[in-house]
Design a protein around this motif. Structure first.
Motif, PDB file in Angstrom:
ATOM      1  N   GLU A  41       0.866  -1.173   0.000  1.00 51.31           N
ATOM      2  CA  GLU A  41       0.000   0.000   0.000  1.00 51.31           C
ATOM      3  C   GLU A  41       0.911   1.235   0.000  1.00 51.31           C
ATOM      4  N   PHE A  43       1.162   4.246   1.103  1.00 47.83           N
ATOM      5  CA  PHE A  43       1.577   4.957   2.326  1.00 47.83           C
ATOM      6  C   PHE A  43       2.705   4.184   3.011  1.00 47.83           C
ATOM      7  N   TYR A  44       2.508   2.868   3.182  1.00 50.79           N
ATOM      8  CA  TYR A  44       3.518   2.064   3.891  1.00 50.79           C
ATOM      9  C   TYR A  44       4.731   1.766   3.010  1.00 50.79           C
ATOM     10  N   PHE A  70      -5.260  -4.914   6.746  1.00 50.31           N
ATOM     11  CA  PHE A  70      -5.131  -4.054   7.929  1.00 50.31           C
ATOM     12  C   PHE A  70      -6.005  -4.676   9.022  1.00 50.31           C
ATOM     13  N   ASP A 118       3.379   5.982  12.679  1.00 51.20           N
ATOM     14  CA  ASP A 118       2.019   6.294  12.213  1.00 51.20           C
ATOM     15  C   ASP A 118       0.999   6.042  13.326  1.00 51.20           C
ATOM     16  N   THR A 119       0.472   4.821  13.445  1.00 48.81           N
ATOM     17  CA  THR A 119      -0.531   4.548  14.486  1.00 48.81           C
ATOM     18  C   THR A 119       0.145   4.272  15.832  1.00 48.81           C
ATOM     19  N   THR A 166      -8.476   2.421  15.231  1.00 46.31           N
ATOM     20  CA  THR A 166      -7.277   2.851  14.489  1.00 46.31           C
ATOM     21  C   THR A 166      -6.980   4.268  14.974  1.00 46.31           C
ATOM     22  N   THR A 168      -5.009   6.745  14.292  1.00 44.98           N
ATOM     23  CA  THR A 168      -4.855   7.874  13.358  1.00 44.98           C
ATOM     24  C   THR A 168      -6.189   8.344  12.783  1.00 44.98           C
ATOM     25  N   ARG A 172      -8.396  11.766  13.184  1.00 41.49           N
ATOM     26  CA  ARG A 172      -8.787  12.620  12.045  1.00 41.49           C
ATOM     27  C   ARG A 172     -10.290  12.917  12.090  1.00 41.49           C
ATOM     28  N   ASN A 222      -8.852   8.124   5.018  1.00 41.79           N
ATOM     29  CA  ASN A 222      -7.558   7.558   4.561  1.00 41.79           C
ATOM     30  C   ASN A 222      -7.633   7.129   3.099  1.00 41.79           C
ATOM     31  N   LEU A 223      -6.553   6.510   2.674  1.00 49.41           N
ATOM     32  CA  LEU A 223      -6.356   6.133   1.278  1.00 49.41           C
ATOM     33  C   LEU A 223      -7.485   5.256   0.714  1.00 49.41           C
ATOM     34  N   ASN A 224      -7.752   4.128   1.362  1.00 55.18           N
ATOM     35  CA  ASN A 224      -8.768   3.209   0.842  1.00 55.18           C
ATOM     36  C   ASN A 224     -10.166   3.822   0.848  1.00 55.18           C
ATOM     37  N   ASP A 248      -4.166  11.324   2.564  1.00 56.58           N
ATOM     38  CA  ASP A 248      -3.139  10.541   1.848  1.00 56.58           C
ATOM     39  C   ASP A 248      -3.057  10.961   0.368  1.00 56.58           C
ATOM     40  N   GLN A 268       0.411  13.168   3.924  1.00 56.61           N
ATOM     41  CA  GLN A 268       1.355  12.979   5.031  1.00 56.61           C
ATOM     42  C   GLN A 268       2.767  12.845   4.452  1.00 56.61           C
TER      43      GLN A 268
HETATM   44  O1  T6T Z   1      -3.652   6.929   6.260  1.00 56.91           O
HETATM   45  C1  T6T Z   1      -2.669   5.947   6.316  1.00 56.91           C
HETATM   46  C2  T6T Z   1      -2.236   5.771   7.743  1.00 56.91           C
HETATM   47  O2  T6T Z   1      -1.834   7.006   8.283  1.00 56.91           O
HETATM   48  C3  T6T Z   1      -3.411   5.214   8.575  1.00 56.91           C
HETATM   49  O3  T6T Z   1      -2.994   4.980   9.872  1.00 56.91           O
HETATM   50  C4  T6T Z   1      -3.951   3.953   7.964  1.00 56.91           C
HETATM   51  O4  T6T Z   1      -4.275   4.194   6.620  1.00 56.91           O
HETATM   52  C5  T6T Z   1      -3.194   4.642   5.789  1.00 56.91           C
HETATM   53  O5  T6T Z   1      -2.225   3.667   5.766  1.00 56.91           O
HETATM   54  C6  T6T Z   1      -3.644   4.790   4.367  1.00 56.91           C
HETATM   55  O6  T6T Z   1      -4.263   3.653   3.913  1.00 56.91           O
END
Ligand code: T6T
Length: 316
Positions: A41, A43-44, A70, A118-119, A166, A168, A172, A222-224, A248, A268
């Protein structure tokens, strides 16, 4: 004297060759492991690029082990496997702020330095350091950006979230909820969880549009959820009419920003999160000074203001 010299040679030999320190009888490997929230993914992947670059520069062996989804039940056995390997440090993005506390504490108890990237866990006593965006602030920025885009037109606003627990994305959503109350013309219809599945995000957007035809804005945390929300608006033929603010900056999200399906992205800096995570882990391992919390940059991208240095990567 001769005996002392021989002893010194033996001790040096035991500590050399990629080994450091002594954690309860077994010398820890000069190795850092990254455990991201999910595999493959952007971001990672971007975080991993920063991690590899910094760890190799510091002379550490590296390993990356990510769950296929996830999901805390998939991430937990990875943590247990890494515990058996006994690296010097682990950088981890815990996928649940409670469920990973036990497995991560086992790492700490084994003398492995734990750094959250991140988290984070609710329990702040496990990690030596946490590197993250200011996610609550990011949610507030998303609310202000969305309100500006809507430009005073009255209507409903939806938050699409991922999974409860989660840290993060929960932060948000909270930041967004707090800030959006400052705009009385915008009626907040609440948040919906999508289990971090784009298909669920898409169907929740179309269902909300059917129930609230006055929908003027969506914040995808987030992204998804952002990629899925864009699909939902496309399916309903409402792209552009409903303002979509995502979090993202994956290649797909950036493409949707450029084509006008997405109006803004809160990007980010995952590579810096990975790089800084290594610096903090190495400081903890080698006895340097460690910062408990480090915040990295967040920036709002729009079609006219989208510097590619903020775009996430598919490979290093
Ligand atoms: O937004 C990021 C990350 O910061 C969040 O903790 C989980 O989702 C992402 O990895 C994006 O898919």
């Amino acid at each position: 004297m001769r005996v002392l010299a021989l002893l010194a040679v033996l001790v040096l030999t035991a500590c050399g060759g990629g080994q450091i320190g002594d954690t309860g009888g077994t010398a820890a490997k000069k190795k850092l492991v990254l455990i991201p929230g999910v595999a493959a993914e952007p971001f990672y992947i971007s975080m991993e690029c920063g991690f590899r670059e910094a760890a190799e520069a510091k002379g550490y062996e590296v390993d990356v082990q990510a769950p296929a989804k996830f999901d805390a039940t998939l991430q937990t056995p990875i943590v247990s496997g890494v515990l058996a390997d006994k690296p010097a440090g682990v950088l981890i993005a815990p996928t649940d702020d409670k469920a990973l506390a036990g497995p991560m504490r086992q790492l700490k108890d084994a003398g492995i330095k734990v750094v959250e990237v991140d988290t984070r866990l609710e329990d702040t006593s496990v990690a030596a350091s946490t590197i993250s965006s200011d996610n609550e602030q990011g949610g507030r920025l998303a609310a202000r950006t969305l309100a500006d885009l809507v430009g005073g037109k009255p209507g409903s606003v939806l938050v699409l979230n991922t999974k409860a627990g989660t840290s993060t994305t929960d932060a948000r959503a909270k930041g967004f909820e707090d800030e959006i109350t400052k705009y009385p013309d915008l009626k907040y219809v609440g948040q919906q969880y999508t289990d971090n599945e784009p298909d669920q995000a898409a169907s929740k957007v179309t269902a909300t549009l059917a129930a609230n035809p006055d929908l003027v804005g969506v914040f995808a945390t987030n992204l998804n959820t952002g990629e899925g929300a864009a699909t939902g608006l496309r399916n309903a033929g409402r792209t552009g009419a409903v303002n979509l603010v995502g979090f993202d900056a994956s290649p797909k999200q950036v493409q949707d920003l450029k084509s006008g399906v997405v109006q803004a992205l809160i990007a980010q800096d995952p590579a810096t999160i990975g790089r800084t995570g290594v610096e903090q882990a190495v400081a903890a391992i080698e006895g340097g000074s460690v910062r408990r919390d480090v915040q990295t940059e967040l920036v709002a991208l729009t079609k006219d203001k989208a510097d590619e240095k903020y775009f996430y990567r598919q490979k290093c």
